[in-house]
Scaffold this motif. Structure first.
Motif, mmCIF file in Angstrom:
data_model
loop_
_atom_site.group_PDB
_atom_site.id
_atom_site.type_symbol
_atom_site.label_atom_id
_atom_site.label_comp_id
_atom_site.label_asym_id
_atom_site.label_seq_id
_atom_site.Cartn_x
_atom_site.Cartn_y
_atom_site.Cartn_z
ATOM 1 N N LEU A 90 0.845 -1.200 0.000
ATOM 2 C CA LEU A 90 0.000 0.000 0.000
ATOM 3 C C LEU A 90 0.880 1.248 0.000
ATOM 4 C CD1 LEU A 90 -2.794 -1.017 2.504
ATOM 5 C CD2 LEU A 90 -3.129 -0.313 0.127
ATOM 6 N N ILE A 91 0.566 2.192 -0.876
ATOM 7 C CA ILE A 91 1.354 3.435 -0.931
ATOM 8 C C ILE A 91 0.510 4.673 -0.643
ATOM 9 C CG2 ILE A 91 3.179 2.553 -2.429
ATOM 10 C CD1 ILE A 91 1.744 3.896 -4.797
ATOM 11 N N ASP A 92 -0.815 4.550 -0.758
ATOM 12 C CA ASP A 92 -1.675 5.702 -0.488
ATOM 13 C C ASP A 92 -3.038 5.207 -0.021
ATOM 14 O OD1 ASP A 92 -1.965 8.703 -0.761
ATOM 15 O OD2 ASP A 92 -3.685 8.039 -1.946
ATOM 16 N N VAL A 93 -3.543 5.794 1.062
ATOM 17 C CA VAL A 93 -4.835 5.412 1.620
ATOM 18 C C VAL A 93 -5.635 6.680 1.890
ATOM 19 C CG1 VAL A 93 -6.012 4.273 3.550
ATOM 20 C CG2 VAL A 93 -3.844 3.351 2.714
ATOM 21 N N THR A 94 -6.834 6.732 1.333
ATOM 22 C CA THR A 94 -7.772 7.802 1.652
ATOM 23 C C THR A 94 -8.878 7.179 2.483
ATOM 24 O OG1 THR A 94 -7.280 8.942 -0.417
ATOM 25 C CG2 THR A 94 -9.284 9.603 0.726
ATOM 26 N N VAL A 95 -9.127 7.765 3.644
ATOM 27 C CA VAL A 95 -10.118 7.229 4.575
ATOM 28 C C VAL A 95 -11.267 8.215 4.698
ATOM 29 C CG1 VAL A 95 -10.515 6.392 6.926
ATOM 30 C CG2 VAL A 95 -8.270 6.082 5.844
ATOM 31 N N ALA B 8 -10.256 9.206 16.974
ATOM 32 C CA ALA B 8 -9.266 8.671 17.921
ATOM 33 C C ALA B 8 -9.224 7.143 17.876
ATOM 34 C CB ALA B 8 -9.558 9.162 19.333
ATOM 35 N N THR B 9 -10.394 6.500 17.844
ATOM 36 C CA THR B 9 -10.437 5.031 17.781
ATOM 37 C C THR B 9 -9.884 4.536 16.460
ATOM 38 O OG1 THR B 9 -12.348 4.988 19.249
ATOM 39 C CG2 THR B 9 -11.959 3.022 17.911
ATOM 40 N N TYR B 10 -10.351 5.134 15.374
ATOM 41 C CA TYR B 10 -9.854 4.752 14.049
ATOM 42 C C TYR B 10 -8.335 4.934 13.965
ATOM 43 C CZ TYR B 10 -8.065 6.910 9.781
ATOM 44 O OH TYR B 10 -7.247 7.337 8.779
ATOM 45 N N ASN B 11 -7.830 6.051 14.444
ATOM 46 C CA ASN B 11 -6.396 6.349 14.361
ATOM 47 C C ASN B 11 -5.574 5.328 15.155
ATOM 48 O OD1 ASN B 11 -4.470 8.116 13.192
ATOM 49 N ND2 ASN B 11 -4.156 9.043 15.195
ATOM 50 N N ARG B 12 -6.077 4.917 16.321
ATOM 51 C CA ARG B 12 -5.393 3.905 17.145
ATOM 52 C C ARG B 12 -5.345 2.569 16.406
ATOM 53 N NH1 ARG B 12 -7.771 0.191 19.932
ATOM 54 N NH2 ARG B 12 -9.745 1.302 20.173
ATOM 55 N N ILE B 13 -6.471 2.150 15.834
ATOM 56 C CA ILE B 13 -6.522 0.865 15.125
ATOM 57 C C ILE B 13 -5.691 0.927 13.852
ATOM 58 C CG2 ILE B 13 -8.055 -0.770 13.953
ATOM 59 C CD1 ILE B 13 -10.198 0.157 16.059
ATOM 60 N N TYR B 14 -5.763 2.037 13.136
ATOM 61 C CA TYR B 14 -4.950 2.228 11.932
ATOM 62 C C TYR B 14 -3.469 2.016 12.264
ATOM 63 C CZ TYR B 14 -3.216 4.461 7.655
ATOM 64 O OH TYR B 14 -2.577 4.717 6.468
ATOM 65 N N ALA B 15 -3.028 2.595 13.374
ATOM 66 C CA ALA B 15 -1.618 2.472 13.778
ATOM 67 C C ALA B 15 -1.224 1.015 14.037
ATOM 68 C CB ALA B 15 -1.347 3.327 15.017
ATOM 69 N N ASN C 16 4.411 -0.901 7.410
ATOM 70 C CA ASN C 16 4.239 -0.097 6.204
ATOM 71 C C ASN C 16 3.448 1.149 6.564
ATOM 72 O OD1 ASN C 16 4.035 0.783 3.553
ATOM 73 N ND2 ASN C 16 2.162 -0.346 3.218
ATOM 74 N N GLN C 17 3.953 2.309 6.179
ATOM 75 C CA GLN C 17 3.263 3.559 6.480
ATOM 76 C C GLN C 17 3.009 4.319 5.181
ATOM 77 O OE1 GLN C 17 5.514 5.575 9.518
ATOM 78 N NE2 GLN C 17 5.394 3.826 10.893
ATOM 79 N N PRO C 18 1.892 3.985 4.507
ATOM 80 C CA PRO C 18 1.573 4.670 3.261
ATOM 81 C C PRO C 18 1.158 6.116 3.531
ATOM 82 C CG PRO C 18 -0.242 3.259 3.918
ATOM 83 C CD PRO C 18 0.876 3.004 4.881
ATOM 84 N N CYS C 19 1.132 6.918 2.489
ATOM 85 C CA CYS C 19 0.557 8.256 2.616
ATOM 86 C C CYS C 19 -0.903 8.073 3.012
ATOM 87 C CB CYS C 19 0.641 9.004 1.292
ATOM 88 S SG CYS C 19 2.341 9.334 0.791
ATOM 89 N N ARG C 20 -1.433 9.048 3.773
ATOM 90 C CA ARG C 20 -2.806 8.896 4.241
ATOM 91 C C ARG C 20 -3.513 10.242 4.271
ATOM 92 N NH1 ARG C 20 -4.339 7.367 10.394
ATOM 93 N NH2 ARG C 20 -4.298 9.613 10.651
ATOM 94 N N THR C 21 -4.768 10.220 3.848
ATOM 95 C CA THR C 21 -5.655 11.367 3.966
ATOM 96 C C THR C 21 -6.929 10.867 4.624
ATOM 97 O OG1 THR C 21 -4.769 12.327 1.937
ATOM 98 C CG2 THR C 21 -6.894 13.162 2.707
ATOM 99 N N THR C 22 -7.396 11.580 5.639
ATOM 100 C CA THR C 22 -8.644 11.214 6.305
ATOM 101 C C THR C 22 -9.592 12.393 6.208
ATOM 102 O OG1 THR C 22 -7.418 9.823 7.854
ATOM 103 C CG2 THR C 22 -9.677 10.391 8.461
#
Length: 142
Positions: A86-91, A101-108, A114-120
């Motif tokens: 994965l290189i880019d994730v849009t959430v 906060a919950t989503y961000n914790r689980i995402y981590a 692997n730490q793709p680019c991310r936009t939420t």
């Protein structure tokens, strides 16, 4: 493995809710359509309780996060790619204030290696009664 510029549909991920594929390969890139937390072969959404008219009575963002990540992983693997590619994730979240906060914790937890680019972004509504959807781009080999 996905062939160049041909639509791919995973037999493990939930069926698309419209006329689009789960993914499409272009060169060494794999583009995923929006992926939600529904379960394949059913309209069931983990952690969601619906009223008689189909309105959302309650939902569990944690259950939805785990399910959507599982669905993305299945599509990637069926296409010949992987979570590590994965290189880019849009959430898309329907409730940034309560769920971020919950989503961000689980995402981590899922993206330790692997730490793709991310936009939420927050959206008013998604096509089905879900609280999260992912749009992803990954690399794929020959």
């Amino acid at each position: 493995m996905a062939k160049n510029n041909e639509p791919l549909n995973s037999d493990k991920a939930p069926e698309p809710v419209g006329l689009y594929p789960h993914a499409r390969r272009v060169g060494h890139l794999l583009f995923l359509s929006g992926v939600g937390p529904r379960e394949r072969g059913t309209k069931k959404i983990p952690g969601v309780e619906l009223g008689a008219a189909g309105s959302i009575l309650s939902y569990d963002i944690e259950a939805q996060c785990h399910s959507v990540f599982k669905n993305v992983k299945a599509i990637l693997e069926d296409a010949g790619s992987s979570w590590a590619n994965l290189i880019d994730v849009t959430v898309f979240l329907t409730n940034m204030q309560d769920d971020f906060a919950t989503y961000n914790r689980i995402y981590a937890e899922y993206f330790q290696e692997n730490q793709p680019c991310r936009t939420t972004v927050e959206v008013n509504k998604l096509p089905t009664p879900i609280a999260i959807e992912l749009k992803c781009i990954a690399t794929i080999g020959d």
